[in-house]
Design a protein around this motif. Structure first.
Motif, PDB file in Angstrom:
ATOM      1  N   HIS B  66       0.808  -1.223   0.000  1.00  0.00           N
ATOM      2  CA  HIS B  66       0.000   0.000   0.000  1.00  0.00           C
ATOM      3  C   HIS B  66       0.845   1.279   0.000  1.00  0.00           C
ATOM      4  O   HIS B  66       0.649   2.142  -0.835  1.00  0.00           O
ATOM      5  CB  HIS B  66      -0.965  -0.006   1.191  1.00  0.00           C
ATOM      6  CG  HIS B  66      -2.183  -0.847   0.944  1.00  0.00           C
ATOM      7  ND1 HIS B  66      -2.125  -2.184   0.654  1.00  0.00           N
ATOM      8  CD2 HIS B  66      -3.493  -0.518   0.902  1.00  0.00           C
ATOM      9  CE1 HIS B  66      -3.349  -2.646   0.462  1.00  0.00           C
ATOM     10  NE2 HIS B  66      -4.201  -1.654   0.599  1.00  0.00           N
ATOM     11  N   GLU B 103      -1.026  -6.974  -3.935  1.00  0.00           N
ATOM     12  CA  GLU B 103      -1.333  -8.315  -3.431  1.00  0.00           C
ATOM     13  C   GLU B 103      -2.283  -9.137  -4.313  1.00  0.00           C
ATOM     14  O   GLU B 103      -2.037 -10.305  -4.587  1.00  0.00           O
ATOM     15  CB  GLU B 103      -1.885  -8.213  -2.001  1.00  0.00           C
ATOM     16  CG  GLU B 103      -3.002  -7.166  -1.870  1.00  0.00           C
ATOM     17  CD  GLU B 103      -3.251  -6.738  -0.410  1.00  0.00           C
ATOM     18  OE1 GLU B 103      -2.837  -7.447   0.505  1.00  0.00           O
ATOM     19  OE2 GLU B 103      -3.881  -5.690  -0.198  1.00  0.00           O
ATOM     20  N   HIS B 125     -10.413  -6.388  -0.854  1.00  0.00           N
ATOM     21  CA  HIS B 125     -10.424  -6.907  -2.236  1.00  0.00           C
ATOM     22  C   HIS B 125      -9.852  -8.313  -2.371  1.00  0.00           C
ATOM     23  O   HIS B 125      -9.586  -8.777  -3.483  1.00  0.00           O
ATOM     24  CB  HIS B 125      -9.746  -5.914  -3.176  1.00  0.00           C
ATOM     25  CG  HIS B 125     -10.549  -4.656  -3.292  1.00  0.00           C
ATOM     26  ND1 HIS B 125     -10.245  -3.516  -2.601  1.00  0.00           N
ATOM     27  CD2 HIS B 125     -11.709  -4.406  -3.940  1.00  0.00           C
ATOM     28  CE1 HIS B 125     -11.160  -2.596  -2.844  1.00  0.00           C
ATOM     29  NE2 HIS B 125     -12.071  -3.108  -3.643  1.00  0.00           N
ATOM     30  N   SER B 299      -3.890  -0.455 -10.156  1.00  0.00           N
ATOM     31  CA  SER B 299      -4.626  -1.029  -9.023  1.00  0.00           C
ATOM     32  C   SER B 299      -4.912  -2.517  -9.191  1.00  0.00           C
ATOM     33  O   SER B 299      -4.726  -3.090 -10.267  1.00  0.00           O
ATOM     34  CB  SER B 299      -5.936  -0.291  -8.740  1.00  0.00           C
ATOM     35  OG  SER B 299      -6.972  -0.792  -9.563  1.00  0.00           O
ATOM     36  N   CYS B 300      -5.401  -3.126  -8.099  1.00  0.00           N
ATOM     37  CA  CYS B 300      -5.737  -4.552  -8.140  1.00  0.00           C
ATOM     38  C   CYS B 300      -6.958  -4.805  -9.025  1.00  0.00           C
ATOM     39  O   CYS B 300      -7.278  -5.948  -9.318  1.00  0.00           O
ATOM     40  CB  CYS B 300      -5.976  -5.074  -6.728  1.00  0.00           C
ATOM     41  SG  CYS B 300      -7.305  -4.231  -5.863  1.00  0.00           S
ATOM     42  N   CYS B 360       0.047   0.296  -4.460  1.00  0.00           N
ATOM     43  CA  CYS B 360      -1.350   0.741  -4.445  1.00  0.00           C
ATOM     44  C   CYS B 360      -1.402   2.246  -4.693  1.00  0.00           C
ATOM     45  O   CYS B 360      -2.302   2.751  -5.360  1.00  0.00           O
ATOM     46  CB  CYS B 360      -1.991   0.439  -3.106  1.00  0.00           C
ATOM     47  SG  CYS B 360      -2.159  -1.307  -2.778  1.00  0.00           S
ATOM     48  N   CYS B 363      -4.439   4.836  -5.491  1.00  0.00           N
ATOM     49  CA  CYS B 363      -5.753   4.173  -5.439  1.00  0.00           C
ATOM     50  C   CYS B 363      -6.468   4.493  -4.135  1.00  0.00           C
ATOM     51  O   CYS B 363      -7.664   4.762  -4.117  1.00  0.00           O
ATOM     52  CB  CYS B 363      -5.596   2.672  -5.603  1.00  0.00           C
ATOM     53  SG  CYS B 363      -7.116   1.776  -5.245  1.00  0.00           S
ATOM     54  N   ASN B 382     -11.207   1.026  -7.966  1.00  0.00           N
ATOM     55  CA  ASN B 382     -12.500   0.445  -7.624  1.00  0.00           C
ATOM     56  C   ASN B 382     -13.377   1.307  -6.708  1.00  0.00           C
ATOM     57  O   ASN B 382     -14.523   0.958  -6.451  1.00  0.00           O
ATOM     58  CB  ASN B 382     -12.279  -0.929  -6.978  1.00  0.00           C
ATOM     59  CG  ASN B 382     -11.168  -0.873  -5.939  1.00  0.00           C
ATOM     60  OD1 ASN B 382     -11.106   0.057  -5.146  1.00  0.00           O
ATOM     61  ND2 ASN B 382     -10.287  -1.853  -5.958  1.00  0.00           N
TER      62      ASN B 382
HETATM   63  S1  SF4 Z   1      -8.068  -1.410  -3.813  1.00  0.00           S
HETATM   64 FE1  SF4 Z   1      -6.337  -0.104  -4.165  1.00  0.00          FE
HETATM   65  S2  SF4 Z   1      -5.441   0.087  -2.139  1.00  0.00           S
HETATM   66 FE2  SF4 Z   1      -6.746  -1.710  -2.050  1.00  0.00          FE
HETATM   67  S3  SF4 Z   1      -5.426  -3.457  -2.601  1.00  0.00           S
HETATM   68 FE3  SF4 Z   1      -6.380  -2.717  -4.474  1.00  0.00          FE
HETATM   69  S4  SF4 Z   1      -4.880  -1.308  -5.341  1.00  0.00           S
HETATM   70 FE4  SF4 Z   1      -4.372  -1.582  -3.193  1.00  0.00          FE
END
Ligand code: SF4
Lengths: 166, 428
Positions: B66, B103, B125, B299-300, B360, B363, B382
């Motif tokens: 993060h 992650e 997430h 982002s994820c 991250c 995000c 998201n």
């Molecule tokens: S939502 Fe954003 S802050 Fe949370 S794990 Fe995914 S990329 Fe990282």
């Protein structure tokens, strides 16, 4: 246990970013979290809130991230209990796990106004409006969760399970 | 009476023949996950339980992502708590700057999650792995601490709602548009406490990357998890990755669903979610024109190779608008490397994008692109909550990579169609 406190009202979908923004997540110090609790919804909240106050909010309270810093911030700010029609599920788990009382009660959440004084009986889930005497019944916790709460939260419960003593 | 996909996985991990929605069960977990925000709190709680070691050092994964590379002294201290614990516990899988990624991009890529698994992570997430036919869900730090100690977690078995997608995708429509559209239809609490089971011929044709995007945002509908059936696309994704044996579960034809939704994807155009909730969606034809200061692709949710490919296909030979800052963050080092080899990174840099090491970052408003008061961003992330990417009076609009790339060129929310680009579907 019976709590009596003054009410702060918030709307629907109060998310964890609003409860404690990520810009403060570089520390999990409770005093630091309390100092910024809900400031993006109401910049004066951290200075107005007093120990024992109760939050009454709209649906889906605590939606968003899994940050336990959100219930921790509320607890550290002195919030004694949160009442809402529904809670987001991770927030719900976290609150139970760290011992922040939360109650689901759509009727109470709709009727109670900011500044009202209410009392909450955590054992029975009964919410009473001090001035009018109106009462509402929140959904009771399932027995397993009562056991968790009774043990003093998930960590104490787990310690007892793995080591055999509290 | 039959069981849904989620009910079958929960039953198997609770050692039971069958489970019913509403039942409380204690489940064995295959993997537990924490990050640099949630793990330090969990490590502190773990120390109070009275066990010295984690239940299985192969099955606890802590990813600093993060605020990493450490953005300030406090974050550095937090990440160090995670690093010291991982070292002291001799965890098998260790990731850090240079080998890490976000992650939820990283774990499937590293072969740590497979079909039929039960995964909990102290990150909301964590539901992303449902794309692989696993049951995976977010929990808090205290739950993570207990799971690290015991390898078990309690759950209330959720009801399941079924989401079926029919037809062929429209041009520039990807998984992101399907999930934004779905959340727009059912609302941010439309699947509260529930499992979302995705199916239909449009899903069967969807790439793995797009499935990850959809499962990732199940939480944005309030769901406990989102889950996909396992097919050849899943099998070929895990073929060279997965390090463990796995079991494929299928929902019974007579399973009971709380609700069933059917969508005709031919009617779904690229979507944009307006501030400040992911449910405030509009089709691009009604969304175009909003002037923006920043575009974030990463982002994820959308930091995978397919996303970067789509962005590069639009940015090739074009320039980012002079008033827009385009920030591109590949989800993992491997995605970064693959994009480099394919020439994607060069295209992006030539266009004027800033490309970063995985994090991250912006995000969650951490670092690497925080918004000032009054600024507007379009992001492939998201969440567009108040203050999510910076100042409480800034705004975030959510979309897929195609809209993000086209908007970065035009300086306002726009479709690639406006750039005269061929109407080709981005997936299958
Ligand atoms: S939502 Fe954003 S802050 Fe949370 S794990 Fe995914 S990329 Fe990282």
């Amino acid at each position: 246990m019976k709590l009596t406190g003054r009410v702060w009202k918030f709307g629907d979908n109060i998310d964890t970013d609003v409860i404690i923004p990520a810009r403060y997540l570089n520390s999990a110090d409770p005093a630091n979290l309390a100092a910024h609790c809900l400031e993006d919804a109401d910049p004066d909240f951290p200075s107005k809130v007093q120990a024992g106050d109760i939050i009454v909010a709209g649906k889906n309270f605590g939606c968003g991230s899994s940050r336990e810093h959100a219930p921790l911030a509320l607890k550290a700010a002195g919030v004694a209990c949160v009442i809402a029609p529904t809670f987001a599920r991770i927030f719900y788990r976290n609150a139970i796990n760290i011992g922040l009382p939360i109650l689901e009660c759509p009727e109470a959440a709709r009727t109670i106004q900011e500044g009202d004084k209410i009392s909450v009986d955590l054992e029975t889930g009964t919410i009473t409006h001090t001035a009018t005497g109106s009462t509402w019944q929140a959904k009771p916790f399932p027995s397993f969760m009562q056991e968790l709460i009774g043990a003093g939260g998930l960590i104490a419960y787990t310690r007892k399970k793995v080591t055999g003593h509290a | 009476m039959g069981m849904t996909l989620t009910e079958k996985i929960l039953a198997a991990h609770a050692g039971k023949e069958r489970v019913e929605p509403g039942e409380l069960v204690n489940c064995r977990v295959d993997l537990v996950l924490g990050n640099d925000i949630t793990a330090p709190v969990a490590i502190e709680e773990f120390s109070k339980i009275g066990v010295k070691e984690v239940f299985d050092r192969d099955r606890v994964v802590l990813v600093p992502d993060h605020f990493v590379p450490n953005k300030d002294i406090k974050s550095a201290e937090q990440a160090k708590v995670l690093r010291d614990f991982a070292r002291a516990q001799n965890l098998t899988y260790r990731f850090d700057v240079g080998t890490m990624g976000i992650e939820h991009c990283l774990l499937p890529e590293a072969g740590l999650v497979g079909p039929g698994d039960l995964v909990v992570g102290a990150d909301s997430h964590t539901c992303t792995y449902g794309a692989l036919g696993a049951f995976s869900t977010g929990v808090g730090s205290t739950d993570l601490a207990a799971a690290m100690a015991t390898g078990e977690v309690w759950f209330k078995v959720p009801q399941t709602s079924k989401f079926t997608y029919h037809g062929k995708l429209q041009p520039w429509v990807s998984g992101k548009d399907l999930i934004l559209y779905t959340i727009g239809e059912i609302g941010v609490d439309g699947a509260l406490y529930q499992s979302m089971e995705f199916s239909g011929e449009a899903i069967a044709r969807l790439s793995m990357d797009s499935r990850f995007t959809m499962a990732n945002m199940a939480i944005e509908a309030g769901a406990k998890n989102g889950i996909f059936p396992v097919d050849e696309i899943t099998e070929s994704y895990i073929a060279h990755r997965l390090k463990r044996s796995y079991k494929v579960y299928r929902p019974d034809p007579d399973a009971t669903y709380a609700a069933e939704y059917d969508f005709n994807v031919e009617e779904i155009e690229p979507q944009v979610a307006f501030p400040h909730l992911p449910e405030n969606t509009k089709g691009i034809s009604e969304a175009a024109g909003v002037v923006i200061d920043q575009v974030v692709i990463g982002s994820c949710t959308n930091g995978r190779l397919e996303d970067l490919r789509v962005a590069a296909s639009i940015l090739k030979g074009r320039k980012v608008h002079p008033e827009v800052r385009l920030i591109v963050i590949p989800g993992t080092q491997q995605i970064y490397l693959d994009a480099l080899k394919e020439g994607i990174i060069e295209v992006l840099i030539q266009a004027g994008a800033a490309v970063s090491t995985p994090t991250c970052g912006p995000c969650l408003g951490g670092h690497m692109g925080i918004l000032a008061k009054g600024e507007r961003a379009l992001a492939t992330t998201n969440r567009n909550f108040v203050g999510r990417m910076g100042h409480p009076e800034s705004e975030v609009y959510l979309a897929g990579p195609a809209i993000a790339a086209a908007s970065s060129v035009l300086g306002r929310i726009a479709s690639p169609v406006e750039l005269g680009l061929k109407e080709v579907s981005t997936v299958a």
